[in-house]
Scaffold this motif. Structure first.
Motif, PDB file in Angstrom:
ATOM      1  N   SER A 116     -50.719  11.426 -81.998  1.00  0.00           N
ATOM      2  CA  SER A 116     -51.971  11.399 -82.765  1.00  0.00           C
ATOM      3  C   SER A 116     -52.847  12.591 -82.362  1.00  0.00           C
ATOM      4  O   SER A 116     -52.700  13.144 -81.273  1.00  0.00           O
ATOM      5  CB  SER A 116     -52.703  10.077 -82.567  1.00  0.00           C
ATOM      6  N   VAL A 117     -53.743  12.945 -83.257  1.00  0.00           N
ATOM      7  CA  VAL A 117     -54.527  14.169 -83.082  1.00  0.00           C
ATOM      8  C   VAL A 117     -56.008  13.881 -83.311  1.00  0.00           C
ATOM      9  O   VAL A 117     -56.370  13.088 -84.172  1.00  0.00           O
ATOM     10  CB  VAL A 117     -54.061  15.251 -84.098  1.00  0.00           C
ATOM     11  N   THR A 118     -56.831  14.539 -82.520  1.00  0.00           N
ATOM     12  CA  THR A 118     -58.261  14.618 -82.804  1.00  0.00           C
ATOM     13  C   THR A 118     -58.639  16.090 -82.728  1.00  0.00           C
ATOM     14  O   THR A 118     -58.135  16.823 -81.881  1.00  0.00           O
ATOM     15  CB  THR A 118     -59.109  13.745 -81.846  1.00  0.00           C
ATOM     16  N   TRP A 119     -59.476  16.515 -83.636  1.00  0.00           N
ATOM     17  CA  TRP A 119     -59.865  17.923 -83.643  1.00  0.00           C
ATOM     18  C   TRP A 119     -61.292  18.050 -84.172  1.00  0.00           C
ATOM     19  O   TRP A 119     -61.826  17.141 -84.798  1.00  0.00           O
ATOM     20  CB  TRP A 119     -58.905  18.760 -84.482  1.00  0.00           C
ATOM     21  N   SER A 120     -61.861  19.206 -83.908  1.00  0.00           N
ATOM     22  CA  SER A 120     -63.210  19.482 -84.381  1.00  0.00           C
ATOM     23  C   SER A 120     -63.447  20.976 -84.369  1.00  0.00           C
ATOM     24  O   SER A 120     -62.872  21.702 -83.553  1.00  0.00           O
ATOM     25  CB  SER A 120     -64.231  18.795 -83.471  1.00  0.00           C
ATOM     26  N   GLN A 121     -64.320  21.408 -85.271  1.00  0.00           N
ATOM     27  CA  GLN A 121     -64.812  22.768 -85.156  1.00  0.00           C
ATOM     28  C   GLN A 121     -65.752  22.781 -83.955  1.00  0.00           C
ATOM     29  O   GLN A 121     -66.446  21.798 -83.692  1.00  0.00           O
ATOM     30  CB  GLN A 121     -65.548  23.186 -86.414  1.00  0.00           C
ATOM     31  N   ILE A 122     -65.739  23.877 -83.224  1.00  0.00           N
ATOM     32  CA  ILE A 122     -66.565  24.002 -82.024  1.00  0.00           C
ATOM     33  C   ILE A 122     -67.857  24.719 -82.398  1.00  0.00           C
ATOM     34  O   ILE A 122     -67.826  25.798 -82.998  1.00  0.00           O
ATOM     35  CB  ILE A 122     -65.822  24.779 -80.921  1.00  0.00           C
TER      36      ILE A 122
ATOM     37  N   ALA B   1     -66.269  29.018 -87.231  1.00  0.00           N
ATOM     38  CA  ALA B   1     -66.226  28.222 -86.000  1.00  0.00           C
ATOM     39  C   ALA B   1     -64.808  28.110 -85.437  1.00  0.00           C
ATOM     40  O   ALA B   1     -63.842  27.934 -86.188  1.00  0.00           O
ATOM     41  CB  ALA B   1     -66.778  26.820 -86.276  1.00  0.00           C
ATOM     42  N   SER B   2     -64.714  28.238 -84.127  1.00  0.00           N
ATOM     43  CA  SER B   2     -63.433  28.029 -83.456  1.00  0.00           C
ATOM     44  C   SER B   2     -63.084  26.544 -83.533  1.00  0.00           C
ATOM     45  O   SER B   2     -63.909  25.715 -83.936  1.00  0.00           O
ATOM     46  CB  SER B   2     -63.521  28.494 -82.005  1.00  0.00           C
ATOM     47  N   ILE B   3     -61.845  26.209 -83.139  1.00  0.00           N
ATOM     48  CA  ILE B   3     -61.364  24.832 -83.289  1.00  0.00           C
ATOM     49  C   ILE B   3     -60.836  24.300 -81.966  1.00  0.00           C
ATOM     50  O   ILE B   3     -60.114  25.001 -81.243  1.00  0.00           O
ATOM     51  CB  ILE B   3     -60.244  24.775 -84.344  1.00  0.00           C
ATOM     52  N   LEU B   4     -61.208  23.064 -81.662  1.00  0.00           N
ATOM     53  CA  LEU B   4     -60.653  22.319 -80.537  1.00  0.00           C
ATOM     54  C   LEU B   4     -59.727  21.268 -81.132  1.00  0.00           C
ATOM     55  O   LEU B   4     -60.146  20.463 -81.964  1.00  0.00           O
ATOM     56  CB  LEU B   4     -61.761  21.649 -79.721  1.00  0.00           C
ATOM     57  N   ASN B   5     -58.473  21.304 -80.712  1.00  0.00           N
ATOM     58  CA  ASN B   5     -57.444  20.404 -81.219  1.00  0.00           C
ATOM     59  C   ASN B   5     -56.783  19.719 -80.028  1.00  0.00           C
ATOM     60  O   ASN B   5     -56.335  20.396 -79.104  1.00  0.00           O
ATOM     61  CB  ASN B   5     -56.407  21.219 -82.009  1.00  0.00           C
ATOM     62  N   CYS B   6     -56.741  18.392 -80.030  1.00  0.00           N
ATOM     63  CA  CYS B   6     -56.115  17.638 -78.946  1.00  0.00           C
ATOM     64  C   CYS B   6     -54.999  16.779 -79.515  1.00  0.00           C
ATOM     65  O   CYS B   6     -55.228  15.956 -80.410  1.00  0.00           O
ATOM     66  CB  CYS B   6     -57.144  16.750 -78.244  1.00  0.00           C
ATOM     67  N   ILE B   7     -53.796  16.985 -78.986  1.00  0.00           N
ATOM     68  CA  ILE B   7     -52.624  16.244 -79.439  1.00  0.00           C
ATOM     69  C   ILE B   7     -52.221  15.284 -78.325  1.00  0.00           C
ATOM     70  O   ILE B   7     -51.794  15.713 -77.244  1.00  0.00           O
ATOM     71  CB  ILE B   7     -51.467  17.203 -79.783  1.00  0.00           C
ATOM     72  N   ARG B   8     -52.393  14.000 -78.602  1.00  0.00           N
ATOM     73  CA  ARG B   8     -52.094  12.979 -77.601  1.00  0.00           C
ATOM     74  C   ARG B   8     -50.592  12.788 -77.445  1.00  0.00           C
ATOM     75  O   ARG B   8     -49.807  13.200 -78.304  1.00  0.00           O
ATOM     76  CB  ARG B   8     -52.758  11.661 -78.002  1.00  0.00           C
ATOM     77  N   GLU B   9     -50.213  12.129 -76.375  1.00  0.00           N
ATOM     78  CA  GLU B   9     -48.790  11.907 -76.091  1.00  0.00           C
ATOM     79  C   GLU B   9     -48.102  11.094 -77.174  1.00  0.00           C
ATOM     80  O   GLU B   9     -46.901  11.241 -77.389  1.00  0.00           O
ATOM     81  CB  GLU B   9     -48.643  11.259 -74.715  1.00  0.00           C
ATOM     82  N   ASP B  10     -48.855  10.245 -77.890  1.00  0.00           N
ATOM     83  CA  ASP B  10     -48.251   9.455 -78.969  1.00  0.00           C
ATOM     84  C   ASP B  10     -48.172  10.244 -80.275  1.00  0.00           C
ATOM     85  O   ASP B  10     -47.734   9.726 -81.296  1.00  0.00           O
ATOM     86  CB  ASP B  10     -49.020   8.141 -79.182  1.00  0.00           C
TER      87      ASP B  10
ATOM     88  N   MET C 254     -51.681  15.266 -72.627  1.00  0.00           N
ATOM     89  CA  MET C 254     -52.263  15.644 -73.893  1.00  0.00           C
ATOM     90  C   MET C 254     -52.326  17.165 -73.939  1.00  0.00           C
ATOM     91  O   MET C 254     -52.708  17.808 -72.969  1.00  0.00           O
ATOM     92  CB  MET C 254     -53.671  15.025 -74.003  1.00  0.00           C
ATOM     93  N   LYS C 255     -51.975  17.684 -75.081  1.00  0.00           N
ATOM     94  CA  LYS C 255     -52.055  19.126 -75.293  1.00  0.00           C
ATOM     95  C   LYS C 255     -53.429  19.440 -75.885  1.00  0.00           C
ATOM     96  O   LYS C 255     -53.857  18.804 -76.838  1.00  0.00           O
ATOM     97  CB  LYS C 255     -50.960  19.580 -76.248  1.00  0.00           C
ATOM     98  N   ILE C 256     -54.112  20.409 -75.286  1.00  0.00           N
ATOM     99  CA  ILE C 256     -55.439  20.821 -75.734  1.00  0.00           C
ATOM    100  C   ILE C 256     -55.335  22.262 -76.219  1.00  0.00           C
ATOM    101  O   ILE C 256     -54.863  23.131 -75.488  1.00  0.00           O
ATOM    102  CB  ILE C 256     -56.460  20.723 -74.590  1.00  0.00           C
ATOM    103  N   GLN C 257     -55.776  22.495 -77.439  1.00  0.00           N
ATOM    104  CA  GLN C 257     -55.711  23.831 -78.012  1.00  0.00           C
ATOM    105  C   GLN C 257     -57.099  24.285 -78.446  1.00  0.00           C
ATOM    106  O   GLN C 257     -57.782  23.577 -79.182  1.00  0.00           O
ATOM    107  CB  GLN C 257     -54.773  23.838 -79.229  1.00  0.00           C
ATOM    108  N   PHE C 258     -57.468  25.460 -77.971  1.00  0.00           N
ATOM    109  CA  PHE C 258     -58.704  26.113 -78.386  1.00  0.00           C
ATOM    110  C   PHE C 258     -58.304  27.296 -79.260  1.00  0.00           C
ATOM    111  O   PHE C 258     -57.727  28.254 -78.767  1.00  0.00           O
ATOM    112  CB  PHE C 258     -59.482  26.640 -77.180  1.00  0.00           C
ATOM    113  N   LYS C 259     -58.574  27.206 -80.555  1.00  0.00           N
ATOM    114  CA  LYS C 259     -58.230  28.295 -81.468  1.00  0.00           C
ATOM    115  C   LYS C 259     -59.470  29.144 -81.703  1.00  0.00           C
ATOM    116  O   LYS C 259     -60.499  28.653 -82.175  1.00  0.00           O
ATOM    117  CB  LYS C 259     -57.700  27.765 -82.797  1.00  0.00           C
ATOM    118  N   LYS C 260     -59.349  30.412 -81.352  1.00  0.00           N
ATOM    119  CA  LYS C 260     -60.491  31.336 -81.454  1.00  0.00           C
ATOM    120  C   LYS C 260     -60.580  31.929 -82.855  1.00  0.00           C
ATOM    121  O   LYS C 260     -59.606  32.476 -83.363  1.00  0.00           O
ATOM    122  CB  LYS C 260     -60.347  32.449 -80.421  1.00  0.00           C
ATOM    123  N   ARG C 261     -61.753  31.789 -83.418  1.00  0.00           N
ATOM    124  CA  ARG C 261     -62.035  32.392 -84.718  1.00  0.00           C
ATOM    125  C   ARG C 261     -63.395  33.049 -84.621  1.00  0.00           C
ATOM    126  O   ARG C 261     -64.333  32.449 -84.125  1.00  0.00           O
ATOM    127  CB  ARG C 261     -61.995  31.340 -85.821  1.00  0.00           C
ATOM    128  N   LYS C 262     -63.468  34.276 -85.057  1.00  0.00           N
ATOM    129  CA  LYS C 262     -64.724  35.017 -84.942  1.00  0.00           C
ATOM    130  C   LYS C 262     -65.554  34.930 -86.214  1.00  0.00           C
ATOM    131  O   LYS C 262     -66.773  34.931 -86.161  1.00  0.00           O
ATOM    132  CB  LYS C 262     -64.440  36.470 -84.583  1.00  0.00           C
TER     133      LYS C 262
END
Length: 162
Positions: free
Chosen positions: A23-29, A12-21, A1-9
Motif C-alpha cells: 500500500s502507498v501513501t503520498w503527498s506533494q511536499i 511541488a516535490s513529492i513524498l511517496n511511502c510504499i509500505r511492506e504490504d 517501508m520504502k520512502i521516496q522524495f522526488k525532487k521537482r523544481k
C-alpha cells in the motif's frame, strides 16, 4: 517501508511511502518542507523510534491524515493520543531546523529539549545524548546534501525498517 522524495523544481516535490504490504501513501511536499521530513527520518532512524511519523505511516496512517485539522484527524493522531516518541521527535525536529536556520549556532539542543519536554509533561527520549545527537545531525546533513545533489525529477530513496 520504502520512502521516496522526488525532487521537482517547477512544481511541488513529492513524498511517496510504499509500505511492506504494497500500500502507498503520498503527498506533494510544501516548499522547503522536505528538510522537515528528512529531519524526521534522521531522528527516527538514529534513535530507533517506531511510533513517530514514519512508524505511524508504516502502520497504515496516511500522510494527509497528519495534514487534517486536529478535529478531523483519526483519533490516534490527535496530539493528546500520539505516542510520546512521536511528540518527542516533533520537538527535536523543530529544534534541529531552528539550529540549521540559525547557521548552526547550536542552541544547546539537549537542555532546550529537556526543558520543552518537561513543560509538556513528556519523558526524555531513551538513547538521546551528545553522541546520538551528533549522529542525528550528521545524518541530516548527509541527507540534505543528497537532496541538494538531485536534479529535476530525480528521487532520493530511503528505507524505514520497523
Amino acid at each position: 517501508m520504502k520512502i521516496q522524495f522526488k525532487k521537482r523544481k517547477s512544481k511541488a516535490s513529492i513524498l511517496n511511502c510504499i509500505r511492506e504490504d504494497g500500500s502507498v501513501t503520498w503527498s506533494q511536499i510544501h516548499p522547503n518542507f522536505e528538510v522537515h521530513d528528512l529531519a524526521h527520518y534522521a531522528v527516527e532512524t538514529v534513535l530507533g523510534f517506531k511510533k513517530a511519523f514514519y512508524g505511524l505511516l508504516s502502520d497504515g496512517f496516511n500522510i494527509e491524515d497528519f495534514e487534517l485539522q486536529r478535529d478531523k484527524r483519526p483519533e490516534a493522531l490527535v496530539p493528546a493520543n500520539l505516542p510520546p516518541e512521536s511528540l518527542q521527535t516533533e520537538h527535536l525536529v523543530n529544534l534541529l531546523l531552528t539550529d540549521l536556520q540559525s547557521g548552526g549556532e547550536h542552541l544547546n539542543l539537549i537542555p532546550t529539549l529537556k526543558e520543552i519536554l518537561t513543560r509538556e509533561g513528556l519523558p526524555y527520549p531513551n538513547g538521546l545524548n551528545t553522541d546520538s545527537l551528533a549522529e542525528i545531525q550528521q545524518s541530516l546533513n548527509d541527507l540534505l546534501a543528497q537532496w541538494e545533489a538531485l536534479g529535476e525529477d530525480e528521487t532520493l530513496e530511503l528505507f524505514f525498517v520497523r
